[in-house]
Motif scaffolding. Structure first.
Motif, mmCIF file in Angstrom:
data_model
loop_
_atom_site.group_PDB
_atom_site.id
_atom_site.type_symbol
_atom_site.label_atom_id
_atom_site.label_comp_id
_atom_site.label_asym_id
_atom_site.label_seq_id
_atom_site.Cartn_x
_atom_site.Cartn_y
_atom_site.Cartn_z
ATOM 1 N N LEU A 84 0.837 -1.187 0.000
ATOM 2 C CA LEU A 84 0.000 0.000 0.000
ATOM 3 C C LEU A 84 0.876 1.243 0.000
ATOM 4 C CD1 LEU A 84 -2.891 1.120 0.104
ATOM 5 C CD2 LEU A 84 -2.678 1.169 2.598
ATOM 6 N N ARG A 85 0.652 2.082 -1.018
ATOM 7 C CA ARG A 85 1.406 3.327 -1.149
ATOM 8 C C ARG A 85 0.652 4.512 -0.571
ATOM 9 N NH1 ARG A 85 2.688 5.980 -6.948
ATOM 10 N NH2 ARG A 85 0.597 6.833 -6.610
ATOM 11 N N ASP A 86 -0.657 4.559 -0.855
ATOM 12 C CA ASP A 86 -1.493 5.636 -0.336
ATOM 13 C C ASP A 86 -2.934 5.159 -0.301
ATOM 14 O OD1 ASP A 86 -2.407 5.787 -2.965
ATOM 15 O OD2 ASP A 86 -1.113 7.463 -3.463
ATOM 16 N N ALA A 87 -3.862 6.073 -0.108
ATOM 17 C CA ALA A 87 -5.251 5.697 0.139
ATOM 18 C C ALA A 87 -5.920 5.020 -1.051
ATOM 19 C CB ALA A 87 -6.054 6.933 0.545
ATOM 20 N N LYS A 88 -5.426 5.208 -2.263
ATOM 21 C CA LYS A 88 -6.001 4.556 -3.441
ATOM 22 C C LYS A 88 -5.202 3.295 -3.727
ATOM 23 C CE LYS A 88 -7.816 5.604 -8.045
ATOM 24 N NZ LYS A 88 -7.929 6.613 -9.130
ATOM 25 N N TRP A 89 -5.730 2.159 -3.323
ATOM 26 C CA TRP A 89 -4.942 0.921 -3.300
ATOM 27 C C TRP A 89 -4.508 0.464 -4.679
ATOM 28 C CZ3 TRP A 89 -6.556 -3.558 -5.723
ATOM 29 C CH2 TRP A 89 -7.910 -3.650 -6.072
ATOM 30 N N THR A 90 -5.289 0.752 -5.730
ATOM 31 C CA THR A 90 -4.935 0.268 -7.070
ATOM 32 C C THR A 90 -3.668 0.925 -7.608
ATOM 33 O OG1 THR A 90 -6.473 1.888 -7.996
ATOM 34 C CG2 THR A 90 -7.284 -0.362 -7.718
ATOM 35 N N PHE A 162 -5.686 -2.388 6.491
ATOM 36 C CA PHE A 162 -4.304 -1.999 6.778
ATOM 37 C C PHE A 162 -4.010 -2.110 8.269
ATOM 38 C CE2 PHE A 162 -0.742 1.207 6.795
ATOM 39 C CZ PHE A 162 0.131 0.426 6.046
ATOM 40 N N ARG A 163 -4.982 -1.763 9.106
ATOM 41 C CA ARG A 163 -4.817 -1.959 10.551
ATOM 42 C C ARG A 163 -4.567 -3.422 10.874
ATOM 43 N NH1 ARG A 163 -9.408 -1.351 13.478
ATOM 44 N NH2 ARG A 163 -10.702 -0.406 11.833
ATOM 45 N N CYS A 164 -5.350 -4.299 10.236
ATOM 46 C CA CYS A 164 -5.209 -5.728 10.500
ATOM 47 C C CYS A 164 -3.851 -6.240 10.024
ATOM 48 C CB CYS A 164 -6.344 -6.494 9.833
ATOM 49 S SG CYS A 164 -7.963 -6.195 10.605
ATOM 50 N N TYR A 165 -3.421 -5.770 8.869
ATOM 51 C CA TYR A 165 -2.088 -6.148 8.374
ATOM 52 C C TYR A 165 -1.005 -5.704 9.351
ATOM 53 C CZ TYR A 165 2.322 -5.216 6.032
ATOM 54 O OH TYR A 165 3.665 -5.117 5.747
ATOM 55 N N ALA A 200 -3.081 11.029 7.557
ATOM 56 C CA ALA A 200 -2.665 11.552 8.857
ATOM 57 C C ALA A 200 -2.486 10.431 9.870
ATOM 58 C CB ALA A 200 -3.693 12.567 9.353
ATOM 59 N N ARG A 201 -3.283 9.408 9.730
ATOM 60 C CA ARG A 201 -3.232 8.306 10.695
ATOM 61 C C ARG A 201 -2.116 7.320 10.396
ATOM 62 N NH1 ARG A 201 -8.434 4.489 12.361
ATOM 63 N NH2 ARG A 201 -7.469 3.550 14.201
ATOM 64 N N PHE A 202 -1.894 7.013 9.100
ATOM 65 C CA PHE A 202 -0.998 5.921 8.743
ATOM 66 C C PHE A 202 0.186 6.332 7.872
ATOM 67 C CE2 PHE A 202 -5.136 3.725 9.320
ATOM 68 C CZ PHE A 202 -4.765 2.832 10.312
ATOM 69 N N GLY A 203 0.304 7.613 7.554
ATOM 70 C CA GLY A 203 1.320 8.038 6.596
ATOM 71 C C GLY A 203 2.714 7.507 6.873
ATOM 72 N N LYS A 204 3.112 7.483 8.133
ATOM 73 C CA LYS A 204 4.456 7.022 8.478
ATOM 74 C C LYS A 204 4.614 5.511 8.374
ATOM 75 C CE LYS A 204 5.422 10.911 11.564
ATOM 76 N NZ LYS A 204 5.788 11.336 12.950
ATOM 77 N N ARG A 205 3.497 4.785 8.262
ATOM 78 C CA ARG A 205 3.574 3.324 8.184
ATOM 79 C C ARG A 205 3.501 2.819 6.741
ATOM 80 N NH1 ARG A 205 2.493 0.914 13.020
ATOM 81 N NH2 ARG A 205 3.591 -0.818 12.030
ATOM 82 N N LEU A 206 3.243 3.695 5.794
ATOM 83 C CA LEU A 206 3.162 3.282 4.398
ATOM 84 C C LEU A 206 4.555 3.056 3.837
ATOM 85 C CD1 LEU A 206 0.431 5.780 3.168
ATOM 86 C CD2 LEU A 206 0.126 3.378 3.743
ATOM 87 N N GLU A 207 4.702 2.014 3.028
ATOM 88 C CA GLU A 207 5.993 1.702 2.435
ATOM 89 C C GLU A 207 6.280 2.660 1.280
ATOM 90 O OE1 GLU A 207 6.761 -2.441 1.739
ATOM 91 O OE2 GLU A 207 5.242 -3.022 3.195
ATOM 92 N N SER A 208 7.554 2.894 1.020
ATOM 93 C CA SER A 208 7.917 3.975 0.102
ATOM 94 C C SER A 208 8.625 3.515 -1.163
ATOM 95 C CB SER A 208 8.825 4.975 0.834
ATOM 96 O OG SER A 208 10.002 4.327 1.320
#
Length: 243
Positions: A84-90, A162-165, A200-208
């Motif tokens: 997951l990169r951002d809120a739009k999963w595709t 994403f929380r569950c992952y 705002a909630r998960f930005g730091k947890r997204l892979e880059s």
């Protein structure tokens, strides 16, 4: 929408014996998370399925397949991504996407078959799921309810999966269950507000790392027979994942 609901109800009742089935309609949800949680609190069954009203289940024995897979996975869907990169999963793109969905839209003839990635009957290691169809056991939902803080009908699915992952739960995509969806979603101002909340909630947890090269492959098909032929072919040969 009453007409959509009645069509979905007839579809589900043709696939699952009524003695094993409870259908709960939430016509007045404040948002999707609130509606799904309210429905789950009313339900009495062990397996909970949360779905939109504009879908049709095309796999006759989907219930047996789903029940078997819930012995191995905590949260299941039919489309998602292992990254997951951002809120739009595709936007993760090829080769990270998994699953498949058939789109039947009012403004075009035939069907658009969106093949995201099929690497077997099941895909594990999923980070994010699309919310058109989600399944889990009651105890798991009770420990992981939907966040009701997202406005409208967006990002409840991305947030939950994403929380569950991140918590180490087993999230999977059922590549052997085919669903027709009569919508492509709306990425409007409401979606943007929800996406900002998610970031705002998960930005730091997204892979880059870099995104993939394609969103998915879309096939234009004339009828249901072609849909099922492609479904069988993708299952047999595989597509889009580690090939």
């Amino acid at each position: 929408n009453t007409q959509k609901f009645l069509r979905l109800k007839q579809n589900i009742e043709s696939l699952i014996p009524k003695k094993h089935l409870e259908i709960i309609r939430i016509p007045d949800a404040r948002n999707m998370g609130e509606g799904y949680n309210r429905g789950a609190r009313q339900a009495v069954g062990d397996i909970l399925i949360f779905c939109h009203d504009d879908i049709e289940l095309l796999t006759p024995d989907f219930g047996y397949r789903l029940a078997a897979q819930l012995d191995e996975y905590d949260l299941l869907g039919v489309a998602g991504s292992i990254w997951l990169r951002d809120a739009k999963w595709t936007l993760a793109g090829f080769p990270y996407l998994r699953g498949q969905v058939v789109h039947a839209l009012a403004d075009r003839s035939g069907f658009t078959y969106s093949a995201y990635g099929v690497d077997g009957a099941m895909s594990g290691g999923i980070q994010v799921l699309d919310g058109l169809f989600l399944a889990m056991r009651r105890d798991f939902w009770a420990e992981n309810p939907f966040d009701e803080g997202y406005d409208g009908f967006h990002l409840y699915d991305i947030d939950l999966s994403f929380r569950c992952y991140l918590a180490g739960h087993r999230v999977g995509v059922c590549n052997d269950i085919l669903i027709e969806h009569r919508s492509l979603g709306r990425f409007d101002e409401s979606w943007k507000r929800a996406a900002n909340r998610f970031a705002a909630r998960f930005g730091k947890r997204l892979e880059s790392h870099s995104s993939g090269v394609l969103v998915c492959s879309n096939f234009r098909l004339n009828d249901r027979e072609q849909v099922f032929q492609l479904f069988r072919a993708l299952r047999h040969f595989g597509y889009g994942a580690d090939i």
